[in-house]
Each structure stands twice: as structure tokens, then as C-alpha cells.
Design a protein around this motif. Structure first.
Motif, short mmCIF file in Angstrom:
data_model
loop_
_atom_site.label_atom_id
_atom_site.label_comp_id
_atom_site.label_asym_id
_atom_site.label_seq_id
_atom_site.Cartn_x
_atom_site.Cartn_y
_atom_site.Cartn_z
N ASN A 25 -11.93 22.92 34.81
CA ASN A 25 -11.42 23.99 33.94
C ASN A 25 -11.54 25.39 34.55
N ASP A 26 -11.52 25.47 35.87
CA ASP A 26 -11.53 26.77 36.55
C ASP A 26 -10.12 27.03 37.09
N ASP A 27 -9.22 27.45 36.20
CA ASP A 27 -7.83 27.66 36.61
C ASP A 27 -7.69 28.75 37.67
N ALA A 28 -8.44 29.82 37.54
CA ALA A 28 -8.34 30.92 38.50
C ALA A 28 -8.77 30.45 39.90
N GLY A 29 -9.87 29.72 39.95
CA GLY A 29 -10.34 29.19 41.23
C GLY A 29 -9.37 28.18 41.81
N ALA A 30 -8.84 27.33 40.96
CA ALA A 30 -7.87 26.33 41.41
C ALA A 30 -6.63 27.03 41.97
N GLN A 31 -6.17 28.04 41.28
CA GLN A 31 -4.99 28.78 41.76
C GLN A 31 -5.24 29.37 43.14
N ARG A 32 -6.39 29.97 43.32
CA ARG A 32 -6.72 30.55 44.64
C ARG A 32 -6.73 29.47 45.72
N SER A 33 -7.30 28.32 45.41
CA SER A 33 -7.37 27.25 46.40
C SER A 33 -5.98 26.69 46.71
N TYR A 34 -5.16 26.49 45.68
CA TYR A 34 -3.80 26.01 45.92
C TYR A 34 -3.00 27.02 46.74
N GLN A 35 -3.16 28.29 46.43
CA GLN A 35 -2.46 29.33 47.18
C GLN A 35 -2.91 29.35 48.64
N GLU A 36 -4.20 29.16 48.85
CA GLU A 36 -4.72 29.12 50.22
C GLU A 36 -4.17 27.90 50.95
N ALA A 37 -4.08 26.77 50.28
CA ALA A 37 -3.51 25.56 50.89
C ALA A 37 -2.06 25.80 51.29
#
Length: 87
Positions: A25-37
Motif C-alpha cells: 500500500n505504498d503507492d508513492a514508493g511503487a510509482q517511484r520504483s516503476y518510473q525508475e525501472a
């Protein structure tokens, strides 16, 4: 997170981290990781698809459409990507 520590420049490691964060449930963190990928490997469709889905789920349809357009460009014959873009 061990994979990230081993290789911060691994798109797959960033993708995996994003999935783990989203499941937590950490959408902001997930978004950052997906963007980095995506930054590390612009042709990694899975990262774009997950980022698009997260953006759509969190009310950012225009940003999601950008990811879905990029997915279509990666493989013009993939019907699922077209459906995501049209949806």
C-alpha cells in the motif's frame, strides 16, 4: 530490497521493488520504483503497464495514457496494450 542493494541499476530489481511496495500500500514508493525501472529500460513493458495501472487507479488517467501509448509503440500488434490505451 536485497536485489536493489545488489544492483541499483537493474530495471527488473526496481520493478520487483515497485510490486512489493504497491502490495504494501505504498503507492508513492511503487510509482517511484516503476518510473525508475522505465528510466533504466524504456522497453520494459511490464514496468510501463504496472505504472499505467497505478496511475489510472490513483486518478491520473492522462499520465496513465502516456504509459499505455508507449506500450503500444513497443508492440503495435499487442491487443491488450491497445485495449488499455482505449480504456
Amino acid at each position: 530490497m536485497t536485489a536493489i542493494a545488489a544492483d541499483r541499476n537493474s530495471a527488473l530489481a526496481q520493478l520487483s521493488k515497485g510490486v512489493a511496495l504497491e502490495m504494501g500500500n505504498d503507492d508513492a514508493g511503487a510509482q517511484r520504483s516503476y518510473q525508475e525501472a522505465v528510466r533504466l529500460d524504456p522497453k520494459l513493458g511490464e514496468a510501463r503497464a504496472l505504472l499505467g495501472a497505478l496511475l489510472l487507479r490513483t486518478g491520473r488517467a492522462a499520465d496513465a495514457a502516456t504509459q499505455y501509448r508507449a506500450l503500444v509503440q513497443l508492440d503495435l500488434r499487442d491487443g491488450e496494450h491497445w485495449m488499455q490505451l482505449v480504456g
